[in-house]
Write a protein that holds these residues in place. Structure first.
Motif, PDB file in Angstrom:
ATOM      1  N   LYS A 179      77.070  49.356  87.864  1.00 49.79           N
ATOM      2  CA  LYS A 179      75.957  48.570  88.378  1.00 49.79           C
ATOM      3  C   LYS A 179      76.425  47.376  89.192  1.00 49.79           C
ATOM      4  O   LYS A 179      75.642  46.772  89.906  1.00 49.79           O
ATOM      5  CB  LYS A 179      75.065  48.101  87.231  1.00 49.79           C
ATOM      6  N   ASN A 180      77.677  47.025  89.110  1.00 50.58           N
ATOM      7  CA  ASN A 180      78.207  45.873  89.837  1.00 50.58           C
ATOM      8  C   ASN A 180      78.620  46.316  91.238  1.00 50.58           C
ATOM      9  O   ASN A 180      79.738  46.759  91.470  1.00 50.58           O
ATOM     10  CB  ASN A 180      79.394  45.264  89.098  1.00 50.58           C
ATOM     11  N   THR A 181      77.709  46.179  92.164  1.00 49.01           N
ATOM     12  CA  THR A 181      77.940  46.632  93.524  1.00 49.01           C
ATOM     13  C   THR A 181      77.141  45.773  94.481  1.00 49.01           C
ATOM     14  O   THR A 181      76.333  44.949  94.054  1.00 49.01           O
ATOM     15  CB  THR A 181      77.556  48.121  93.670  1.00 49.01           C
TER      16      THR A 181
ATOM     17  N   GLY B 202      75.411  40.117  97.806  1.00 45.97           N
ATOM     18  CA  GLY B 202      74.966  39.679  96.498  1.00 45.97           C
ATOM     19  C   GLY B 202      73.844  40.490  95.872  1.00 45.97           C
ATOM     20  O   GLY B 202      73.372  40.172  94.791  1.00 45.97           O
ATOM     21  N   TRP B 203      73.370  41.542  96.550  1.00 48.39           N
ATOM     22  CA  TRP B 203      72.283  42.352  95.996  1.00 48.39           C
ATOM     23  C   TRP B 203      72.796  43.738  95.663  1.00 48.39           C
ATOM     24  O   TRP B 203      73.457  44.333  96.504  1.00 48.39           O
ATOM     25  CB  TRP B 203      71.123  42.456  96.996  1.00 48.39           C
ATOM     26  N   PRO B 204      72.583  44.278  94.537  1.00 48.13           N
ATOM     27  CA  PRO B 204      71.730  43.830  93.441  1.00 48.13           C
ATOM     28  C   PRO B 204      72.399  42.888  92.458  1.00 48.13           C
ATOM     29  O   PRO B 204      71.767  42.469  91.489  1.00 48.13           O
ATOM     30  CB  PRO B 204      71.352  45.133  92.754  1.00 48.13           C
TER      31      PRO B 204
ATOM     32  N   ALA C 297      68.640  48.832  88.864  1.00 49.80           N
ATOM     33  CA  ALA C 297      67.581  49.844  88.770  1.00 49.80           C
ATOM     34  C   ALA C 297      66.594  49.673  89.921  1.00 49.80           C
ATOM     35  O   ALA C 297      66.164  50.661  90.530  1.00 49.80           O
ATOM     36  CB  ALA C 297      66.867  49.740  87.422  1.00 49.80           C
ATOM     37  N   LEU C 298      66.238  48.434  90.246  1.00 50.35           N
ATOM     38  CA  LEU C 298      65.351  48.183  91.386  1.00 50.35           C
ATOM     39  C   LEU C 298      65.988  48.668  92.685  1.00 50.35           C
ATOM     40  O   LEU C 298      65.325  49.258  93.536  1.00 50.35           O
ATOM     41  CB  LEU C 298      65.018  46.696  91.480  1.00 50.35           C
ATOM     42  N   CYS C 299      67.287  48.450  92.832  1.00 50.55           N
ATOM     43  CA  CYS C 299      68.016  48.916  94.014  1.00 50.55           C
ATOM     44  C   CYS C 299      67.909  50.436  94.151  1.00 50.55           C
ATOM     45  O   CYS C 299      67.648  50.960  95.237  1.00 50.55           O
ATOM     46  CB  CYS C 299      69.477  48.487  93.919  1.00 50.55           C
TER      47      CYS C 299
ATOM     48  N   VAL D  99      73.576  55.138  93.814  1.00 53.89           N
ATOM     49  CA  VAL D  99      72.846  54.966  95.075  1.00 53.89           C
ATOM     50  C   VAL D  99      72.845  56.285  95.842  1.00 53.89           C
ATOM     51  O   VAL D  99      71.819  56.692  96.411  1.00 53.89           O
ATOM     52  CB  VAL D  99      73.459  53.819  95.908  1.00 53.89           C
ATOM     53  N   PHE D 100      73.974  56.971  95.860  1.00 55.70           N
ATOM     54  CA  PHE D 100      74.072  58.263  96.537  1.00 55.70           C
ATOM     55  C   PHE D 100      73.096  59.267  95.941  1.00 55.70           C
ATOM     56  O   PHE D 100      72.363  59.956  96.658  1.00 55.70           O
ATOM     57  CB  PHE D 100      75.510  58.777  96.444  1.00 55.70           C
ATOM     58  N   ILE D 101      73.051  59.345  94.614  1.00 55.36           N
ATOM     59  CA  ILE D 101      72.150  60.283  93.940  1.00 55.36           C
ATOM     60  C   ILE D 101      70.693  59.902  94.187  1.00 55.36           C
ATOM     61  O   ILE D 101      69.844  60.767  94.416  1.00 55.36           O
ATOM     62  CB  ILE D 101      72.491  60.361  92.437  1.00 55.36           C
ATOM     63  N   ALA D 102      70.386  58.595  94.190  1.00 56.95           N
ATOM     64  CA  ALA D 102      69.012  58.154  94.462  1.00 56.95           C
ATOM     65  C   ALA D 102      68.590  58.533  95.881  1.00 56.95           C
ATOM     66  O   ALA D 102      67.453  58.967  96.102  1.00 56.95           O
ATOM     67  CB  ALA D 102      68.894  56.641  94.255  1.00 56.95           C
ATOM     68  N   ALA D 103      69.492  58.389  96.845  1.00 56.61           N
ATOM     69  CA  ALA D 103      69.179  58.754  98.227  1.00 56.61           C
ATOM     70  C   ALA D 103      68.963  60.265  98.351  1.00 56.61           C
ATOM     71  O   ALA D 103      68.012  60.717  99.001  1.00 56.61           O
ATOM     72  CB  ALA D 103      70.297  58.300  99.164  1.00 56.61           C
ATOM     73  N   LEU D 104      69.851  61.056  97.731  1.00 59.47           N
ATOM     74  CA  LEU D 104      69.685  62.510  97.765  1.00 59.47           C
ATOM     75  C   LEU D 104      68.371  62.931  97.114  1.00 59.47           C
ATOM     76  O   LEU D 104      67.648  63.783  97.652  1.00 59.47           O
ATOM     77  CB  LEU D 104      70.841  63.199  97.054  1.00 59.47           C
ATOM     78  N   ALA D 105      68.073  62.342  95.965  1.00 62.37           N
ATOM     79  CA  ALA D 105      66.833  62.684  95.260  1.00 62.37           C
ATOM     80  C   ALA D 105      65.616  62.297  96.101  1.00 62.37           C
ATOM     81  O   ALA D 105      64.641  63.057  96.177  1.00 62.37           O
ATOM     82  CB  ALA D 105      66.790  61.990  93.901  1.00 62.37           C
ATOM     83  N   GLY D 106      65.660  61.149  96.753  1.00 62.05           N
ATOM     84  CA  GLY D 106      64.553  60.726  97.600  1.00 62.05           C
ATOM     85  C   GLY D 106      64.330  61.662  98.773  1.00 62.05           C
ATOM     86  O   GLY D 106      63.199  62.026  99.084  1.00 62.05           O
TER      87      GLY D 106
END
Length: 163
Positions: free
Chosen positions: A43-45, A51-53, A61-63, A124-131
């Motif tokens: 989660k540290n990215t 500085g986000w997230p 999770a919001l990211c 983030v990669f998985i969230a983009a693919l899923a989206g």
């Protein structure tokens, strides 16, 4: 070794003499952040903005949710009737401007998703693919089309990327 956070990296030796004699950055100590160049979990990215997230699980999770919905929105715009415009001979300049604005917005959103993926964070990669997958399933595939078949497919690639 903990790979969940960015590591401070000393400046290259060729510029260290400039930094030590005060010619760069007012003589202060300069720390450069090393960017991940391989996929990693955690989660540290940083995604899209400095500085986000951050280090908060809630912000991470919001990211992921933001990246997911950006990808869904990109697919919706790619398969929207707004992008196709009028197919008849009576196409007005106004509809051409709307079509261009929607195309530009879709391309910008696609590049934002791509830049988010370039954080090399696996979540983030998985969230983009899923989206993109959910967006295509809802707006581009034949799964949810009406049976009359009057919906035309878009000739433009859904990603908005010329790669």
């Amino acid at each position: 070794m903990d790979h969940d956070h960015m590591h401070d990296m000393p400046p290259p030796s060729s510029s260290s003499s400039l930094m030590n004699n005060g010619s760069m950055n007012g003589g202060g100590h300069h720390k450069m952040m090393m960017m991940h160049m391989t996929f990693f979990w955690g989660k540290n990215t940083e995604v899209l903005f400095s500085g986000w997230p951050g280090t908060s699980s809630g912000m991470y999770a919001l990211c992921l949710i933001v990246v997911f919905f950006l990808a869904v929105l990109t697919e919706w715009l790619a398969h929207s009737s707004l992008l196709r415009g009028n197919t008849g001979d009576s196409a007005s300049p106004a509809s051409g401007l709307v079509q261009t604005a929607v195309y530009t917005l879709r391309t910008g959103l696609a590049y934002l998703v791509m830049l988010a993926v370039m954080s090399f964070n696996a979540g983030v990669f998985i969230a983009a693919l899923a989206g993109h997958a959910i967006g295509f399933m809802l707006f581009g595939s034949r799964t949810f089309r009406n049976s009359s078949g009057d919906r035309k497919t878009n000739d433009l690639p859904a990603s908005g990327c010329a790669c």
